[in-house]
Write a protein that holds these residues in place. Structure first.
Motif, PDB file in Angstrom:
ATOM      1  N   LEU A 110      33.370 -33.687  15.387  1.00  0.00           N
ATOM      2  CA  LEU A 110      34.400 -34.724  15.359  1.00  0.00           C
ATOM      3  C   LEU A 110      34.936 -35.027  16.753  1.00  0.00           C
ATOM      4  N   GLY A 111      35.065 -33.997  17.579  1.00  0.00           N
ATOM      5  CA  GLY A 111      35.536 -34.208  18.945  1.00  0.00           C
ATOM      6  C   GLY A 111      34.593 -35.096  19.736  1.00  0.00           C
ATOM      7  N   ALA A 112      33.295 -34.875  19.576  1.00  0.00           N
ATOM      8  CA  ALA A 112      32.311 -35.721  20.257  1.00  0.00           C
ATOM      9  C   ALA A 112      32.391 -37.154  19.740  1.00  0.00           C
ATOM     10  N   LEU A 113      32.555 -37.303  18.443  1.00  0.00           N
ATOM     11  CA  LEU A 113      32.660 -38.642  17.851  1.00  0.00           C
ATOM     12  C   LEU A 113      33.902 -39.376  18.361  1.00  0.00           C
ATOM     13  N   VAL A 114      35.031 -38.695  18.350  1.00  0.00           N
ATOM     14  CA  VAL A 114      36.281 -39.304  18.818  1.00  0.00           C
ATOM     15  C   VAL A 114      36.199 -39.625  20.311  1.00  0.00           C
ATOM     16  N   GLY A 115      35.655 -38.704  21.086  1.00  0.00           N
ATOM     17  CA  GLY A 115      35.507 -38.950  22.517  1.00  0.00           C
ATOM     18  C   GLY A 115      34.646 -40.167  22.806  1.00  0.00           C
ATOM     19  N   GLU A 116      33.591 -40.309  22.055  1.00  0.00           N
ATOM     20  CA  GLU A 116      32.691 -41.442  22.259  1.00  0.00           C
ATOM     21  C   GLU A 116      33.326 -42.743  21.784  1.00  0.00           C
ATOM     22  N   LEU A 117      34.032 -42.705  20.664  1.00  0.00           N
ATOM     23  CA  LEU A 117      34.645 -43.918  20.121  1.00  0.00           C
ATOM     24  C   LEU A 117      35.853 -44.387  20.940  1.00  0.00           C
ATOM     25  N   LEU A 118      36.771 -43.466  21.215  1.00  0.00           N
ATOM     26  CA  LEU A 118      38.032 -43.863  21.843  1.00  0.00           C
ATOM     27  C   LEU A 118      37.960 -44.010  23.352  1.00  0.00           C
ATOM     28  N   VAL A 119      37.286 -43.089  24.003  1.00  0.00           N
ATOM     29  CA  VAL A 119      37.291 -43.105  25.463  1.00  0.00           C
ATOM     30  C   VAL A 119      36.131 -43.930  26.012  1.00  0.00           C
ATOM     31  N   ALA A 120      34.933 -43.719  25.480  1.00  0.00           N
ATOM     32  CA  ALA A 120      33.769 -44.451  25.985  1.00  0.00           C
ATOM     33  C   ALA A 120      33.656 -45.845  25.361  1.00  0.00           C
ATOM     34  N   LYS A 121      34.466 -46.107  24.316  1.00  0.00           N
ATOM     35  CA  LYS A 121      34.497 -47.425  23.666  1.00  0.00           C
ATOM     36  C   LYS A 121      33.139 -47.843  23.099  1.00  0.00           C
ATOM     37  N   SER A 122      32.411 -46.907  22.524  1.00  0.00           N
ATOM     38  CA  SER A 122      31.106 -47.199  21.931  1.00  0.00           C
ATOM     39  C   SER A 122      31.284 -47.718  20.510  1.00  0.00           C
ATOM     40  N   ASP A 123      30.253 -48.395  20.006  1.00  0.00           N
ATOM     41  CA  ASP A 123      30.290 -48.812  18.608  1.00  0.00           C
ATOM     42  C   ASP A 123      30.050 -47.593  17.730  1.00  0.00           C
ATOM     43  N   ILE A 124      30.304 -47.734  16.445  1.00  0.00           N
ATOM     44  CA  ILE A 124      30.288 -46.594  15.526  1.00  0.00           C
ATOM     45  C   ILE A 124      28.926 -45.912  15.459  1.00  0.00           C
ATOM     46  N   TRP A 125      27.838 -46.669  15.410  1.00  0.00           N
ATOM     47  CA  TRP A 125      26.512 -46.059  15.275  1.00  0.00           C
ATOM     48  C   TRP A 125      26.091 -45.340  16.550  1.00  0.00           C
ATOM     49  N   THR A 126      26.409 -45.911  17.687  1.00  0.00           N
ATOM     50  CA  THR A 126      26.121 -45.238  18.957  1.00  0.00           C
ATOM     51  C   THR A 126      26.943 -43.960  19.055  1.00  0.00           C
ATOM     52  N   ALA A 127      28.203 -44.028  18.619  1.00  0.00           N
ATOM     53  CA  ALA A 127      29.074 -42.854  18.668  1.00  0.00           C
ATOM     54  C   ALA A 127      28.579 -41.747  17.741  1.00  0.00           C
ATOM     55  N   ILE A 128      28.122 -42.119  16.545  1.00  0.00           N
ATOM     56  CA  ILE A 128      27.604 -41.120  15.602  1.00  0.00           C
ATOM     57  C   ILE A 128      26.351 -40.466  16.168  1.00  0.00           C
ATOM     58  N   LYS A 129      25.456 -41.281  16.698  1.00  0.00           N
ATOM     59  CA  LYS A 129      24.223 -40.749  17.290  1.00  0.00           C
ATOM     60  C   LYS A 129      24.545 -39.819  18.468  1.00  0.00           C
ATOM     61  N   ALA A 130      25.461 -40.236  19.328  1.00  0.00           N
ATOM     62  CA  ALA A 130      25.843 -39.416  20.477  1.00  0.00           C
ATOM     63  C   ALA A 130      26.528 -38.128  20.032  1.00  0.00           C
ATOM     64  N   ALA A 131      27.375 -38.207  19.010  1.00  0.00           N
ATOM     65  CA  ALA A 131      28.068 -37.013  18.511  1.00  0.00           C
ATOM     66  C   ALA A 131      27.073 -36.006  17.951  1.00  0.00           C
ATOM     67  N   ILE A 132      26.080 -36.485  17.226  1.00  0.00           N
ATOM     68  CA  ILE A 132      25.069 -35.583  16.669  1.00  0.00           C
ATOM     69  C   ILE A 132      24.245 -34.947  17.792  1.00  0.00           C
ATOM     70  N   GLY A 133      23.870 -35.744  18.792  1.00  0.00           N
ATOM     71  CA  GLY A 133      23.120 -35.193  19.927  1.00  0.00           C
ATOM     72  C   GLY A 133      23.918 -34.168  20.698  1.00  0.00           C
ATOM     73  N   THR A 134      25.189 -34.453  20.934  1.00  0.00           N
ATOM     74  CA  THR A 134      26.064 -33.521  21.641  1.00  0.00           C
ATOM     75  C   THR A 134      26.236 -32.242  20.832  1.00  0.00           C
ATOM     76  N   PHE A 135      26.461 -32.397  19.538  1.00  0.00           N
ATOM     77  CA  PHE A 135      26.638 -31.246  18.659  1.00  0.00           C
ATOM     78  C   PHE A 135      25.397 -30.368  18.639  1.00  0.00           C
ATOM     79  N   ILE A 136      24.224 -30.973  18.528  1.00  0.00           N
ATOM     80  CA  ILE A 136      22.979 -30.198  18.524  1.00  0.00           C
ATOM     81  C   ILE A 136      22.806 -29.459  19.848  1.00  0.00           C
TER      82      ILE A 136
END
Length: 160
Positions: A110-136
């Motif tokens: 969730l932290g990766a998702l929030v960081g990508e959505l709020l700070v990097a201003k990414s769209d939802i699908w990019t944020a989800i993909k980035a959060a999963i990659g970061t988490f892995i």
């Protein structure tokens, strides 16, 4: 039991904790435990660790520590994430420490998702993909450190 053996056990246990707690460098602490047991057994107090074993574990410790920094960043970039996703994952994992390992895993994701959505201003699908990659990436690093420190603890116990 020699005082150096007690110090070795403490370093190894703290090293295992350091695999999960981001403020502690797990594998280097466990390696210091191996060095302590090496010097404790040089006085004839039992079967000692060979210097070649110490060198091997030193190389493994350096390798796993370097990979722990490279793999999460690499997977974050490969999945389109930004530095903010990695920072969010770290903050989420620290916050999740208080809620069992499940909290750490969920907090990291969730932290990766929030960081990508709020700070990097990414769209939802990019944020989800980035959060999963970061988490892995964080998961691979943590599991690698746990395996490394677990084997070093085994090596230490074997030579007590």
């Amino acid at each position: 039991m020699d005082w150096l053996e007690i110090v070795a056990i403490i370093f190894s246990v703290v090293g295992l904790l350091g695999c999960i707690l981001p403020a502690l460098p797990g594998p280097p602490l466990s390696y210091i435990g191996l060095i302590c047991i090496y010097f404790a057994n040089r006085n004839g107090a039992g079967e000692g660790i060979e210097i070649s074993t110490l060198v091997t574990w030193g190389c493994i410790t350096i390798g796993i520590t370097v990979l722990d920094y490279i793999v999460p960043a690499l997977l974050t970039k490969m999945t389109g994430g930004h530095k903010e996703a990695a920072t969010g994952a770290m903050i989420g994992m620290i916050a999740g420490i208080f809620f069992t390992p499940i909290g750490m895993i969920t907090g990291s994701l969730l932290g990766a998702l929030v960081g990508e959505l709020l700070v990097a201003k990414s769209d939802i699908w990019t944020a989800i993909k980035a959060a999963i990659g970061t988490f892995i990436g964080f998961l691979i690093g943590t599991i690698g450190k746990l395996i490394c420190c677990g084997f070093m603890l085994y090596e230490l116990i074997k030579h007590l």
